[in-house]
Design an enzyme around this catalytic site. Structure first.
Site, PDB file in Angstrom:
ATOM      1  N   GLN A 176       0.810  -1.215   0.000  1.00 33.77           N
ATOM      2  CA  GLN A 176       0.000   0.000   0.000  1.00 33.77           C
ATOM      3  C   GLN A 176       0.847   1.271   0.000  1.00 33.77           C
ATOM      4  OE1 GLN A 176      -2.439  -0.505   3.486  1.00 33.77           O
ATOM      5  NE2 GLN A 176      -3.363  -2.381   2.712  1.00 33.77           N
ATOM      6  N   HIS A 190      -0.567  -0.160   5.632  1.00 36.77           N
ATOM      7  CA  HIS A 190      -0.923   0.902   6.575  1.00 36.77           C
ATOM      8  C   HIS A 190       0.118   2.018   6.669  1.00 36.77           C
ATOM      9  CE1 HIS A 190      -3.542  -2.365   8.744  1.00 36.77           C
ATOM     10  NE2 HIS A 190      -3.882  -2.156   7.472  1.00 36.77           N
ATOM     11  N   GLU A 216     -13.937   3.901  10.417  1.00 38.69           N
ATOM     12  CA  GLU A 216     -14.439   4.946  11.306  1.00 38.69           C
ATOM     13  C   GLU A 216     -14.300   6.342  10.715  1.00 38.69           C
ATOM     14  OE1 GLU A 216     -13.096   2.760  15.518  1.00 38.69           O
ATOM     15  OE2 GLU A 216     -12.183   4.668  14.925  1.00 38.69           O
ATOM     16  N   TYR A 253      -7.638   7.306  20.161  1.00 38.10           N
ATOM     17  CA  TYR A 253      -8.791   6.746  19.455  1.00 38.10           C
ATOM     18  C   TYR A 253      -8.908   5.231  19.625  1.00 38.10           C
ATOM     19  CZ  TYR A 253      -9.492  11.431  18.041  1.00 38.10           C
ATOM     20  OH  TYR A 253      -9.745  12.787  18.111  1.00 38.10           O
ATOM     21  N   TYR A 269      -9.789 -10.701  10.164  1.00 33.04           N
ATOM     22  CA  TYR A 269     -10.334 -11.135   8.888  1.00 33.04           C
ATOM     23  C   TYR A 269     -10.721 -12.607   8.877  1.00 33.04           C
ATOM     24  CZ  TYR A 269      -8.648  -6.621   7.315  1.00 33.04           C
ATOM     25  OH  TYR A 269      -8.436  -5.279   7.170  1.00 33.04           O
TER      26      TYR A 269
END
Length: 394
Positions: A109, A173, A267, A277, A288
């Site tokens: 990513q 991420h 979120e 958070y 998963y």
């Protein structure tokens, strides 16, 4: 009371962003001398997305495989990043590749990510971009933010403002989005890099954070962790998983983010100084493979989301609509869905999402959503380039 999110029926959910969180342990919350303001708004139950077929798209810029970030210069020309490591300048119908872009670590990513034009660009000429960089300690890469100026068709005056570390060869991420607030502070996000039990809850470590800098890269002295022992003082909030949407809410002056959850639990969060958070101590999602990450959804010391998606849509790109060209969208939020490949409208009532609509379905993996200075909504779609949102004619 918030209803506990059970694993019943979660087998129908799809993978949010293609990476499996296999551990089921949780991290301890980082102790600080300050307690963030507690959220007083109850987290609403997920709501289904309705179909709105009154919009379609037109192609504006072709030939960009993964248009990750889009922003605009004062002359309304467009800057576009491609994840592979290219920055394009689109002006007068022509696309030009800018040279002298820093080396980008492309893995999973990671790659060249968001881009933002300084609010006072007309006077200072700065642009900002986030990218995966291999500079620094360790093998692999991590999220960095840099600024530069444009001279003709090349970048000049390149300055790396912040580089998260250490590097890792994990491919997930990285984040990362950029926003300026009304006071001119620079915010950017860095995902937790797949180290969920190490990074998000530890303010002495990078990743799983939203950072705040002055526009020159220096650290504001009122940042919440300035002076804390061994803290990364650029951190503004923590306990995040992977924010890939970040906006300035023009009505409230707040920075809002949306972030990928695991399976379930994407979120929307209102970013507050020093707030935690909760990831992965609390979450509305699960692993998963269907196993629980935690049974806890909320704690008093953690900031609750104002909304979560079930099933996960893998949101990327975020916009608050102010344009008069879209009167039925004005004052509401737009987010792209990587997983389901549509543009989502989120109807706002203050800080509550009251309705969801799919505006353009099967458009492709929708990576970026921005409102241009011309009032049009532009979409970065993988494999297609940059599209414009238009109302269908009767």
């Amino acid at each position: 009371m918030k209803k506990l999110f059970t694993t019943l029926g979660m087998a129908l959910l799809l993978i949010s962003c293609g990476q499996n969180d296999k551990k089921t342990g949780t991290a301890d919350a980082q102790d600080t001398d300050e307690s963030p303001e507690l959220s007083k708004q109850e987290v609403p139950e997920p709501i289904p997305a309705e179909t709105n077929d009154t919009y379609t798209t037109e192609v504006v810029v072709e030939g960009i495989p993964i248009p990750w970030g889009i922003d605009f210069l004062p002359d309304q020309s467009m800057l576009i990043t491609d994840k592979s490591g290219e920055i394009y300048h689109f002006k007068d119908g022509k696309k030009q590749k800018l040279s002298n872009v820093p080396e980008v670590y492309v893995r999973g990513q990671g790659g060249l990510l968001d881009i933002a034009v300084h609010p006072d660009y007309a006077n200072n000429g700065w642009i900002y971009f986030t990218y995966a960089s291999s500079e620094g300690e360790g093998e692999g890469g991590n999220t960095a933010i840099a600024r530069a100026k444009i001279n003709g068709s090349q970048l000049t005056n390149i300055e790396v403002l912040y580089k998260a570390g250490p590097n890792t060869t994990k491919g997930q991420h990285f984040g990362s989005r950029i926003a300026f607030d009304k006071e001119g502070y620079l915010y950017f996000s860095a995902g937790e890099r797949g180290a969920r039990d190490e990074n998000p809850q530890d303010i002495t470590r990078d990743n799983g954070k939203v950072y705040r800098l002055n526009d020159d890269g220096s650290i504001p002295q009122d940042n919440p962790f300035v002076g804390k022992e061994n803290a990364k003082e650029a951190i503004y909030s923590y306990g995040h998983r992977n924010p890939q949407g970040m906006i300035l809410n023009p009505e409230t002056g707040e920075i809002w983010v949306h972030e990928h959850g695991p399976q379930g639990g994407d979120e929307i969060n209102v970013v507050k100084a020093g707030a935690n958070y909760g990831w992965p101590v609390v979450t509305y999602g699960e692993n998963y493979d269907g196993t629980p990450i935690t049974e806890e959804r909320s704690r008093p010391e953690f900031e609750d989301p104002i909304f979560y998606w079930l099933p996960s849509i893998a949101p990327s790109g975020f916009a608050y609509v102010t344009s008069e060209k879209y009167p039925d969208l004005k004052g509401n939020l737009l987010a792209g869905s990587l997983k389901f490949q549509y543009l989502e409208l989120l109807i706002l009532d203050g800080k509550k999402i009251t309705k969801r609509e799919k505006l353009v379905e099967k458009v492709g993996r929708l990576r970026e959503v921005v409102e241009g200075p011309d009032g049009n909504i532009y979409l970065g779609v993988e494999g297609k380039g940059v599209l414009k949102l238009v109302k269908k004619t009767a």
